[in-house]
Design an enzyme around this catalytic site. Structure first.
Site, mmCIF file in Angstrom:
data_model
loop_
_atom_site.group_PDB
_atom_site.id
_atom_site.type_symbol
_atom_site.label_atom_id
_atom_site.label_comp_id
_atom_site.label_asym_id
_atom_site.label_seq_id
_atom_site.Cartn_x
_atom_site.Cartn_y
_atom_site.Cartn_z
ATOM 1 N N SER A 120 102.662 49.250 -38.931
ATOM 2 C CA SER A 120 103.107 48.247 -39.892
ATOM 3 C C SER A 120 104.643 48.270 -40.138
ATOM 4 C CB SER A 120 102.577 48.734 -41.143
ATOM 5 O OG SER A 120 102.629 47.954 -42.161
ATOM 6 N N ASP A 175 105.526 41.374 -42.342
ATOM 7 C CA ASP A 175 105.824 42.786 -42.012
ATOM 8 C C ASP A 175 105.492 42.914 -40.692
ATOM 9 O OD1 ASP A 175 103.039 43.237 -42.137
ATOM 10 O OD2 ASP A 175 103.046 45.193 -43.004
ATOM 11 N N ASP A 184 100.275 41.908 -42.038
ATOM 12 C CA ASP A 184 99.166 41.916 -43.023
ATOM 13 C C ASP A 184 99.893 41.802 -44.415
ATOM 14 O OD1 ASP A 184 100.349 44.445 -43.167
ATOM 15 O OD2 ASP A 184 98.325 45.425 -42.676
ATOM 16 N N GLU A 200 98.677 43.515 -53.458
ATOM 17 C CA GLU A 200 99.780 44.601 -53.955
ATOM 18 C C GLU A 200 100.786 43.917 -54.045
ATOM 19 O OE1 GLU A 200 98.695 48.575 -51.928
ATOM 20 O OE2 GLU A 200 99.382 47.388 -50.463
ATOM 21 N N ALA A 201 101.715 44.090 -54.671
ATOM 22 C CA ALA A 201 103.160 43.849 -55.114
ATOM 23 C C ALA A 201 103.846 43.290 -53.959
ATOM 24 C CB ALA A 201 104.061 44.560 -56.192
ATOM 25 N N PRO A 210 103.016 60.642 -55.356
ATOM 26 C CA PRO A 210 103.177 60.823 -53.893
ATOM 27 C C PRO A 210 102.709 59.693 -52.780
ATOM 28 C CG PRO A 210 101.343 62.133 -54.515
ATOM 29 C CD PRO A 210 101.960 61.229 -55.752
HETATM 30 P P1 NG1 Z 1 102.318 54.491 -49.854
HETATM 31 O O1 NG1 Z 1 103.454 55.016 -48.780
HETATM 32 O O2 NG1 Z 1 101.266 55.320 -50.309
HETATM 33 O O3 NG1 Z 1 103.321 53.921 -51.016
HETATM 34 C C1 NG1 Z 1 102.580 51.917 -48.706
HETATM 35 C C2 NG1 Z 1 102.510 51.038 -50.102
HETATM 36 C C3 NG1 Z 1 101.146 50.720 -49.996
HETATM 37 C C4 NG1 Z 1 100.480 50.245 -48.745
HETATM 38 C C5 NG1 Z 1 100.574 51.399 -47.841
HETATM 39 C C6 NG1 Z 1 99.900 50.948 -46.579
HETATM 40 C C7 NG1 Z 1 103.971 50.236 -51.760
HETATM 41 C C8 NG1 Z 1 104.535 50.995 -52.967
HETATM 42 N N1 NG1 Z 1 103.218 51.432 -51.206
HETATM 43 O O4 NG1 Z 1 101.912 52.920 -49.312
HETATM 44 O O5 NG1 Z 1 100.916 49.780 -51.185
HETATM 45 O O6 NG1 Z 1 100.615 48.882 -48.554
HETATM 46 O O7 NG1 Z 1 102.139 51.473 -47.553
HETATM 47 O O8 NG1 Z 1 100.725 50.225 -45.859
HETATM 48 O O9 NG1 Z 1 104.269 49.206 -51.417
HETATM 49 ZN ZN ZN Z 2 101.402 45.942 -42.368
#
Ligand code: NG1
Ligand code: ZN
Length: 545
Positions: free
Chosen positions: A65, A277, A281, A371-372, A500
């Site tokens: 990603s 990205d 996605d 998600e934001a 975390p």
């Molecule tokens: P983590 O690393 O758990 O914060 C990040 C994104 C998630 C999600 C995942 C998978 C933020 C704050 N966190 O996760 O929303 O998209 O990657 O790609 O954006």
């Molecule tokens: Zn992605």
């Protein structure tokens, strides 16, 4: 029998570095590409077992990603195009970490626990992103499938959501569409063109969109799509991978977190732009104003516009369907306030990770989840889709209701309901803006984001932080939540939480407040609290200013 000998022999060609332990996290396995060969072979095995168990086609996507080019990763896709069910994530972790000699035993344990009929056929769809490591890693997945006697179809270079889409099409016997890229493009572009017909007098300026492809697969695929869009949408594609490095100072994650323009993009004030990205996605929009200031329209703004559009259409169609928006703790406080108090839609907050949002969105007739960071989509229940279909075919309704029903039908067709899809979301946003005759600036003024800041803190073991209340409260280590509460009280309209990360070895800190200075100061102070109370390593976090 059951290809165990073959697995044993072949696994030797994909040896596991002794002692290496990896976890199937929020987005599957993700780490430096050179540690992943054995994981890929083993995920080929697991996908084959999952296919036998579900008697359906399973997907395996090789991608990391938005991570740097040097990383890679793998995610499994369940029969309806959803993320792998959480009850199997444990098996993925076991299979990934078992030492070479124990591989067969671990695999047989899973077969026994799940009572898998090994004579059942297995089918696995495999896709990969543009990383240089992806070719050999996806071959390792294919080797795993073959070793266990499964059939595979290699889709080669595809976006993550395209692979999810193929899996869903295959398992619904074409009801969701045909499992080919060509038909994916034609389904989406036809829906777009039908929606765009409802926009009057669009100028060329309004039809134009600049796309930052993050130097990844999204750039290739959006270019493939372009010819299907004819003149309905005119794209300028930047960061198409011909020069720059994947996700390096570009792409949706960079733009969202840094809150600035990606490099490699040439735009004028007021131009509508979006960034994908690395596996397409996620999508975020933005523009610069006449003073050169950068304005971001993230997943929250996207969800707000989509839900407003759908709610208006439901009203016009006279359909009584329950619509909700699902967010995470990272959603800007202003968006939640606007959705609940002005739009009066139901808002739910879940833990980070699309699978949680997807699950919550399924509870409603129409669930808009984002998600934001720009990862999201819309889910329509079967009943909602049926009601809309019935209305489309109803000959006893007035023109206004009919038009709204048709718009809803085409909206369903433009959306990839399996998972967030930058290309599909882009087309939906472009259609809505066109139909509403809205500029990106007008969209931006629906509500004003509270200034916010995201930071990372390195600690020796991030698992010491446990959270509750959809990650908005830290339960451990002792004293951390009290410290955060005390700091938040110092600022106006402030909110902060820590958790975390599931994809990086860091603790994420989020803060928002009435001014950028306050948000930055609060984020820094909370970082210090994490550093002090949760075992910070390396240098103490420094203030941003
Ligand atoms: P983590 O690393 O758990 O914060 C990040 C994104 C998630 C999600 C995942 C998978 C933020 C704050 N966190 O996760 O929303 O998209 O990657 O790609 O954006
Ligand atoms: Zn992605």
């Amino acid at each position: 029998m059951a290809h165990f000998k073959e697995v044993n022999e072949q696994s030797g060609l994909h040896p596991k570095p002794a002692g290496l332990v990896l976890q199937y996290g929020t987005a599957g396995f993700r780490t430096s590409a050179n540690q992943l060969d054995h994981i890929m072979f083993r995920m080929g095995l697991l996908a084959t077992l999952r296919s036998k168990k579900t008697k359906a086609t399973i997907g395996v996507m090789v991608t990391a990603s938005h991570n740097p080019e040097e990383d890679n990763g793998v995610k499994l896709v369940d029969p309806m195009g959803e993320m792998l069910t959480s009850s199997w994530e444990g098996y993925a972790t076991q299979l990934a970490n078992t030492e070479q000699e124990e591989l067969l035993t671990t695999m047989k344990d899973i077969i026994e626990k799940e009572a898998i009929d090994m004579s059942q056929e297995a089918n696995v769809f495999v896709g990969k992103d543009t990383r240089s490591s992806s070719a050999s890693l996806s071959q390792a997945v294919l080797d795993g499938v073959k070793a266990l006697g499964g059939h595979s179809k290699d889709y080669g270079l595809v976006t993550t959501p395209q692979l999810h889409y193929m899996v869903c099409c295959q398992n619904t016997q074409g009801k969701y569409g045909e499992a080919t890229l060509e038909r994916y493009y034609s389904k989406l572009s036809q829906a777009f063109s039908l929606l765009a017909k409802n926009a009057s007098n669009r100028t060329d300026d309004q039809k134009h969109l600049s796309v930052d492809g993050a130097n990844g697969i999204g750039a290739i695929k959006v270019r493939e799509m372009e010819s299907h869009l004819k003149k309905d949408l005119q794209l300028s594609i930047f960061n198409d991978g011909s020069r720059g490095k994947l996700n390096h100072q570009c792409g949706a994650d960079f733009v969202k977190v840094q809150q600035k323009l990606p490099t490699g993009i040439k735009i004028n004030p007021g131009d509508r732009c979006c960034s994908f990205d690395g596996d397409a996605d996620r999508i975020v929009y933005y523009y610069t104003d006449a003073q050169g200031h950068f304005h971001l329209l993230d997943g929250d703004k996207i969800a707000t516009l989509i839900s407003t559009f759908l709610k208006e259409l439901l009203n016009e169609a006279g359909l009584d369907l329950k619509i909700a928006v699902v967010q995470t703790a990272y959603a800007n406080g202003s968006s939640t306030y606007y959705l609940e108090n002005t739009m009066k839609v139901i808002v739910r907050c879940t833990k980070t990770g699309v699978k949680h949002l997807h699950h919550a969105a399924k509870e409603f007739d129409i669930g808009v989840y984002f998600e934001a960071n720009g990862h999201g989509t819309v889910l329509f229940s079967e009943e909602a889709e049926e009601k809309i279909q019935q209305l489309v075919h109803n000959t006893n309704i007035n023109d206004e209701r009919k038009k709204a029903a048709l718009l809803l039908q085409n909206t369903i067709n433009i959306i990839n309901q399996t998972v967030g899809d930058a290309i599909s979301d882009m087309l939906l946003m472009e259609a809505i803006l066109a139909i509403k005759g809205m500029t990106v600036q007008q969209w931006d003024t629906i509500y004003s984001d509270l200034p916010n800041r995201q930071l990372k803190v390195k600690v020796s073991d991030r698992r010491v932080i446990e959270t509750a209340d959809a990650e908005r409260k830290a339960v451990t280590p002792a004293g951390l939540q009290e410290a955060i509460d005390g700091l938040v009280k110092k600022y106006k309209q402030a909110r902060s939480f820590v958790r975390p990360s599931g994809t990086e070895d860091v603790v994420r800190v989020y803060a928002e407040a009435d001014t950028q200075e306050s948000a930055d100061a609060l984020a820094h102070e909370v970082s210090l609290a994490v550093y002090g109370l949760a075992g910070g390593v390396g240098d103490e976090p420094k203030p941003l200013h």
